[in-house]
Write an enzyme that holds these catalytic residues in place. Structure first.
Site, PDB file in Angstrom:
ATOM      1  N   GLY A 133     -11.658   5.484   6.487  1.00  0.00           N
ATOM      2  CA  GLY A 133     -12.264   6.554   5.691  1.00  0.00           C
ATOM      3  C   GLY A 133     -11.287   7.679   5.375  1.00  0.00           C
ATOM      4  O   GLY A 133     -11.451   8.379   4.374  1.00  0.00           O
ATOM      5  N   GLU A 187     -10.424  -1.423   8.944  1.00  0.00           N
ATOM      6  CA  GLU A 187     -11.817  -1.731   9.286  1.00  0.00           C
ATOM      7  C   GLU A 187     -12.004  -3.175   9.728  1.00  0.00           C
ATOM      8  O   GLU A 187     -12.881  -3.478  10.544  1.00  0.00           O
ATOM      9  CB  GLU A 187     -12.739  -1.447   8.093  1.00  0.00           C
ATOM     10  N   ALA A 220     -13.588   6.942   9.606  1.00  0.00           N
ATOM     11  CA  ALA A 220     -14.946   7.317   9.973  1.00  0.00           C
ATOM     12  C   ALA A 220     -15.019   7.346  11.496  1.00  0.00           C
ATOM     13  O   ALA A 220     -14.272   6.641  12.180  1.00  0.00           O
ATOM     14  CB  ALA A 220     -15.931   6.304   9.403  1.00  0.00           C
ATOM     15  N   GLU A 236      -9.477   6.495   2.427  1.00  0.00           N
ATOM     16  CA  GLU A 236     -10.432   6.524   1.310  1.00  0.00           C
ATOM     17  C   GLU A 236     -10.675   7.951   0.824  1.00  0.00           C
ATOM     18  O   GLU A 236     -10.774   8.200  -0.379  1.00  0.00           O
ATOM     19  CB  GLU A 236     -11.753   5.864   1.746  1.00  0.00           C
TER      20      GLU A 236
HETATM   21  N1  CAA Z   1     -13.300   7.500  15.393  1.00  0.00           N
HETATM   22  C1  CAA Z   1     -13.550   8.116  16.551  1.00  0.00           C
HETATM   23  N2  CAA Z   1     -12.566   8.517  17.395  1.00  0.00           N
HETATM   24  C2  CAA Z   1     -11.291   8.279  17.031  1.00  0.00           C
HETATM   25  C3  CAA Z   1     -10.971   7.632  15.812  1.00  0.00           C
HETATM   26  C4  CAA Z   1     -12.052   7.230  14.978  1.00  0.00           C
HETATM   27  N3  CAA Z   1     -11.841   6.654  13.789  1.00  0.00           N
HETATM   28  N4  CAA Z   1      -9.630   7.515  15.750  1.00  0.00           N
HETATM   29  C5  CAA Z   1      -9.140   8.079  16.852  1.00  0.00           C
HETATM   30  N5  CAA Z   1     -10.129   8.542  17.645  1.00  0.00           N
HETATM   31  C6  CAA Z   1     -10.019   9.210  18.940  1.00  0.00           C
HETATM   32  C7  CAA Z   1      -9.667   8.216  20.026  1.00  0.00           C
HETATM   33  O1  CAA Z   1     -10.791   7.536  20.470  1.00  0.00           O
HETATM   34  C8  CAA Z   1      -9.050   9.121  21.055  1.00  0.00           C
HETATM   35  O2  CAA Z   1     -10.094   9.744  21.768  1.00  0.00           O
HETATM   36  P1  CAA Z   1      -9.981   9.956  23.371  1.00  0.00           P
HETATM   37  O3  CAA Z   1      -8.807  10.876  23.556  1.00  0.00           O
HETATM   38  O4  CAA Z   1     -11.289  10.570  23.734  1.00  0.00           O
HETATM   39  O5  CAA Z   1      -9.737   8.615  23.962  1.00  0.00           O
HETATM   40  C9  CAA Z   1      -8.362  10.193  20.235  1.00  0.00           C
HETATM   41  O6  CAA Z   1      -8.948  10.115  18.928  1.00  0.00           O
HETATM   42  C10 CAA Z   1      -6.877   9.959  20.086  1.00  0.00           C
HETATM   43  O7  CAA Z   1      -6.674   8.624  19.620  1.00  0.00           O
HETATM   44  P2  CAA Z   1      -5.712   7.553  20.334  1.00  0.00           P
HETATM   45  O8  CAA Z   1      -5.610   7.844  21.787  1.00  0.00           O
HETATM   46  O9  CAA Z   1      -6.166   6.187  19.932  1.00  0.00           O
HETATM   47  O10 CAA Z   1      -4.321   7.932  19.629  1.00  0.00           O
HETATM   48  P3  CAA Z   1      -3.097   6.950  19.345  1.00  0.00           P
HETATM   49  O11 CAA Z   1      -2.005   7.830  18.857  1.00  0.00           O
HETATM   50  O12 CAA Z   1      -2.850   6.042  20.492  1.00  0.00           O
HETATM   51  O13 CAA Z   1      -3.594   6.011  18.120  1.00  0.00           O
HETATM   52  C11 CAA Z   1      -4.632   5.541  15.988  1.00  0.00           C
HETATM   53  C12 CAA Z   1      -3.881   6.573  16.886  1.00  0.00           C
HETATM   54  C13 CAA Z   1      -3.733   4.362  15.669  1.00  0.00           C
HETATM   55  C14 CAA Z   1      -5.025   6.284  14.729  1.00  0.00           C
HETATM   56  C15 CAA Z   1      -5.897   5.040  16.748  1.00  0.00           C
HETATM   57  O14 CAA Z   1      -6.622   6.162  17.232  1.00  0.00           O
HETATM   58  C16 CAA Z   1      -6.832   4.218  15.902  1.00  0.00           C
HETATM   59  O15 CAA Z   1      -6.583   3.048  15.674  1.00  0.00           O
HETATM   60  N6  CAA Z   1      -7.956   4.824  15.448  1.00  0.00           N
HETATM   61  C17 CAA Z   1      -8.982   4.126  14.702  1.00  0.00           C
HETATM   62  C18 CAA Z   1      -8.558   3.859  13.285  1.00  0.00           C
HETATM   63  C19 CAA Z   1      -9.638   3.095  12.548  1.00  0.00           C
HETATM   64  O16 CAA Z   1     -10.017   2.001  12.909  1.00  0.00           O
HETATM   65  N7  CAA Z   1     -10.164   3.689  11.459  1.00  0.00           N
HETATM   66  C20 CAA Z   1     -11.187   3.074  10.641  1.00  0.00           C
HETATM   67  C21 CAA Z   1     -12.539   3.547  11.063  1.00  0.00           C
HETATM   68  S1  CAA Z   1     -13.857   2.679  10.240  1.00  0.00           S
HETATM   69  C22 CAA Z   1     -14.015   3.427   8.745  1.00  0.00           C
HETATM   70  O17 CAA Z   1     -13.289   4.333   8.416  1.00  0.00           O
HETATM   71  C23 CAA Z   1     -15.109   2.916   7.841  1.00  0.00           C
HETATM   72  C24 CAA Z   1     -14.997   3.378   6.437  1.00  0.00           C
HETATM   73  O18 CAA Z   1     -14.488   2.706   5.594  1.00  0.00           O
HETATM   74  C25 CAA Z   1     -15.548   4.663   6.036  1.00  0.00           C
END
Ligand code: CAA
Length: 262
Positions: A113, A136, A69, A116
């Site tokens: 998400g 999460e 998400a 999911e």
């Molecule tokens: N939401 C918003 N933006 C996101 C995102 C997310 N879930 N995941 C990645 N991005 C964005 C980053 O902020 C980044 O943006 P900028 O270039 O503007 O800084 C861009 O995508 C590229 O990401 P990274 O620089 O972090 O790339 P990376 O290769 O270093 O890492 C990753 C990749 C491990 C996937 C890392 O981006 C990450 O940990 N993302 C979040 C994953 C996460 O926590 N997901 C769960 C979300 S909560 C949820 O999903 C609730 C539910 O149950 C529905």
């Protein structure tokens, strides 16, 4: 019928019988926001209603199926925003109403998400670079689109707890070993393999395919006795279709069946 102008997904058909939806917010690693889920739901419903389409594929980019998400969109949410806005269920569960098969073709990250969403598809074909997880917990929340329910059903309690409590990722091999994904293929073969499966499904009787999907899903809803009875009744009902006559006649006469979806 498509009702939205798509900006964050791409939609195409293959061989006039497979619908392909590509999530397309590359800068955000396909983070799932309201617009994306609205567009995805709209495209899924349009393909589901199209008689020619027999199977649907959802895919992302090489780097990310979907990284979860959209965290920036929800970072400032209050409880009231989340609860009153029915955050997540409002437009996240359209996919569950789709009656034709939906295959997730996953490469790269399928997190939160994203994992999911993949699990809401009927099955997952993964590229060898795929990574699955429910991170999460690291954000101070828990999965909110079925992760704590569908993951244990797919991989069992031990691994689901491990993933949900530590937030670690599992790679494609571990995901296949534990039953989350049906096949792992080299990254450059992901679309070919998934399309192959989708074309195969599309050539079968749509009625039988929909019944099979409905019946397998029933296995996760009720008791075994009810599920077996549900399956039997559906099985019986298929003898009312022309496709059953065609399929069995083709077998008996050693020819290829041509289904008319009637
Ligand atoms: N939401 C918003 N933006 C996101 C995102 C997310 N879930 N995941 C990645 N991005 C964005 C980053 O902020 C980044 O943006 P900028 O270039 O503007 O800084 C861009 O995508 C590229 O990401 P990274 O620089 O972090 O790339 P990376 O290769 O270093 O890492 C990753 C990749 C491990 C996937 C890392 O981006 C990450 O940990 N993302 C979040 C994953 C996460 O926590 N997901 C769960 C979300 S909560 C949820 O999903 C609730 C539910 O149950 C529905």
């Amino acid at each position: 019928e498509i009702t939205l102008a798509y900006e964050v997904i791409e939609v195409r058909t293959e061989a006039d019988k497979v619908g392909v939806i590509t999530l397309n917010r590359p800068k955000q690693l396909n983070a799932l926001n309201s617009q994306l889920m609205d567009e995805l739901g709209d495209a899924l419903k349009a393909f589901d209603a199209d008689e020619k389409i027999g199977c649907i594929i959802i895919t992302g980019s090489e780097k990310a199926f979907a990284a979860g998400a959209d965290i920036t969109a929800m970072a400032k949410f209050s409880f009231a925003d989340a609860y009153k806005g029915d955050f997540i269920t409002r437009n996240w569960e359209t996919i569950r109403t789709i009656r034709k098969p939906v295959i997730a073709a996953v490469s790269g990250f399928a997190l939160g998400g994203g994992c999911e969403l993949a699990m809401m598809c009927d099955f997952i074909i993964a590229a060898d670079n795929a990574k699955f997880g429910q991170p999460e917990i690291k954000l101070g929340v828990i999965p909110g689109a079925g992760g704590t329910q569908r993951l244990p059903r797919a991989v069992g309690k031990a691994k689901a707890m491990d993933l949900a409590l530590t937030g670690r990722m599992m790679d494609a091999q571990e995901a296949e070993r534990s039953g989350l994904v049906s096949r792992v293929v080299p990254l450059d073969k992901l679309m070919e393999e998934t399309l192959g499966a989708a074309l195969q499904i599309s050539d079968f009787s749509q009625i039988a395919v929909m019944a099979a999907k409905e019946s397998v899903n029933r296995a996760f809803e009720g008791t075994l006795a009810d599920g077996v009875m549900f399956e039997r009744r559906l099985f019986h009902s298929l003898f009312a279709t022309s496709d059953q006559k065609e399929g069995m006649d083709a077998f008996v006469n050693k020819r290829k069946a041509v289904f008319t979806h009637q």
